[in-house]
Design an enzyme around this catalytic site. Structure first.
Site, PDB file in Angstrom:
ATOM      1  N   ASP A   1      20.120 -31.521  11.169  1.00 47.71           N
ATOM      2  CA  ASP A   1      19.189 -32.538  10.677  1.00 47.71           C
ATOM      3  C   ASP A   1      17.817 -32.447  11.344  1.00 47.71           C
ATOM      4  OD1 ASP A   1      20.245 -33.317  13.141  1.00 47.71           O
ATOM      5  OD2 ASP A   1      21.361 -34.993  12.329  1.00 47.71           O
TER       6      ASP A   1
ATOM      7  N   ASN B   1      27.849 -45.353  15.547  1.00 44.74           N
ATOM      8  CA  ASN B   1      28.348 -46.019  14.340  1.00 44.74           C
ATOM      9  C   ASN B   1      29.247 -45.098  13.514  1.00 44.74           C
ATOM     10  OD1 ASN B   1      26.546 -44.213  13.313  1.00 44.74           O
ATOM     11  ND2 ASN B   1      25.198 -45.705  12.334  1.00 44.74           N
TER      12      ASN B   1
HETATM   13  C1  F6R Z   1      22.155 -34.769  16.069  1.00 40.53           C
HETATM   14  C2  F6R Z   1      23.066 -35.459  15.190  1.00 40.53           C
HETATM   15  C3  F6R Z   1      23.693 -36.767  15.540  1.00 40.53           C
HETATM   16  C4  F6R Z   1      24.192 -36.840  16.984  1.00 40.53           C
HETATM   17  C5  F6R Z   1      24.799 -38.199  17.267  1.00 40.53           C
HETATM   18  C6  F6R Z   1      25.261 -38.334  18.704  1.00 40.53           C
HETATM   19  O1  F6R Z   1      21.711 -33.563  15.486  1.00 40.53           O
HETATM   20  O2  F6R Z   1      23.294 -34.974  14.134  1.00 40.53           O
HETATM   21  O3  F6R Z   1      24.756 -37.000  14.665  1.00 40.53           O
HETATM   22  O4  F6R Z   1      25.141 -35.837  17.199  1.00 40.53           O
HETATM   23  O5  F6R Z   1      23.859 -39.203  17.004  1.00 40.53           O
HETATM   24  O6  F6R Z   1      24.131 -38.327  19.525  1.00 40.53           O
HETATM   25  P1  F6R Z   1      24.257 -38.228  21.091  1.00 40.53           P
HETATM   26  O7  F6R Z   1      24.824 -36.900  21.402  1.00 40.53           O
HETATM   27  O8  F6R Z   1      22.836 -38.366  21.593  1.00 40.53           O
HETATM   28  O9  F6R Z   1      25.152 -39.355  21.531  1.00 40.53           O
END
Ligand code: F6R
Length: 242
Positions: free
Chosen positions: A67, A136
């Site tokens: 993303d 979430n």
């Molecule tokens: C990032 C992504 C998100 C993160 C998720 C967890 O490219 O696609 O889905 O993997 O928000 O984020 P963290 O690792 O910061 O807890």
């Protein structure tokens, strides 16, 4: 679904790096689906260390990120392109033109998404997809919804995600409200999925996503239907599982 319990974040990072290293060693021209956020930073450090030790060669690897924020340029320090360059790509011998991230500067969402789906197709699909888990239950930026989006799409980020991501920005106003993200079908088509989860804050959503009903309201729950998922998580993240 295989769940590997690790002692802490660093341990999780080393074990998950083993999976990626094995993938590249066994198939040097692997297509890796990569993620940003706090969860993979330790893995990327470990992969860089192994590259510097000459234990890994990325010269034939292709990477496709999940993303990108809509509207952020690659030079913007909060963009995912900047994140990937500084945390991984600039430190290894991957060919930069084989690293793909949705084009956050493409103003036409339909074009941005269609272009990215074409890239995914041209690459022949993803061999190993690395995922983090949102508070979430989101994967990529597939937010809780009434239905699953199949392909790459433009998403309005939920307040929970905006709040979680605000830690990287100087002020709340600067946090982008939209992103381009790979869809659930593209993620589910990956031949293998490696999900990394760390910290007690994720314990509740881990239980819900992998031991509750499969529903787009908890997007990661769809991974229960994939036949090759490995979760590498620390003991805090798994603390609510018996
Ligand atoms: C990032 C992504 C998100 C993160 C998720 C967890 O490219 O696609 O889905 O993997 O928000 O984020 P963290 O690792 O910061 O807890």
């Amino acid at each position: 679904m295989k769940i590997i319990k690790t002692e802490n974040y660093d341990h999780m990072s080393r074990i998950a790096a083993n999976y990626i290293a094995a993938q590249i060693t066994l198939k040097p021209d692997s297509v890796l689906g990569l993620a940003t956020g706090s969860s993979p930073i330790g893995i990327y450090k470990e992969l860089i260390r192994r590259y510097q030790a000459k234990d890994l060669d990325f010269s034939n690897v292709t990477s496709i990120n999940l993303d990108e924020y809509r509207g952020l340029s690659p030079e913007n320090e909060q963009s995912y392109r900047y994140f990937m360059d500084t945390n991984l790509f600039s430190h290894i011998n991957i060919q930069k033109n084989r690293t793909f991230i949705p084009n956050g500067l493409e103003p036409d969402p339909q074009k941005a998404c269609a272009d990215y789906d074409q890239i995914l197709e041209d690459c022949g699909g993803i061999d190993l997809q690395l995922l983090g888990l949102g508070n979430n239950g989101h994967i990529g930026f597939n937010e809780p919804a009434d239905y699953y989006e199949k392909g790459t799409h433009c998403v309005n980020l939920t307040q929970s995600t905006i709040d979680a991501n605000s830690r990287f920005f100087d002020s709340m106003d600067q946090v982008p409200r939209q992103a381009y993200t790979m869809g659930i079908q593209s993620i589910m088509k990956a031949r293998k999925i490696l999900l990394i989860i760390s910290g007690g804050k994720k314990a509740e959503i881990v239980k819900e996503a992998f031991f509750g009903p499969i529903t787009p309201k908890v997007p990661a729950s769809v991974l229960q239907l994939h036949n090759d998922v490995t979760i590498v998580a620390d003991s805090d993240a798994l603390s609510l599982l018996s």
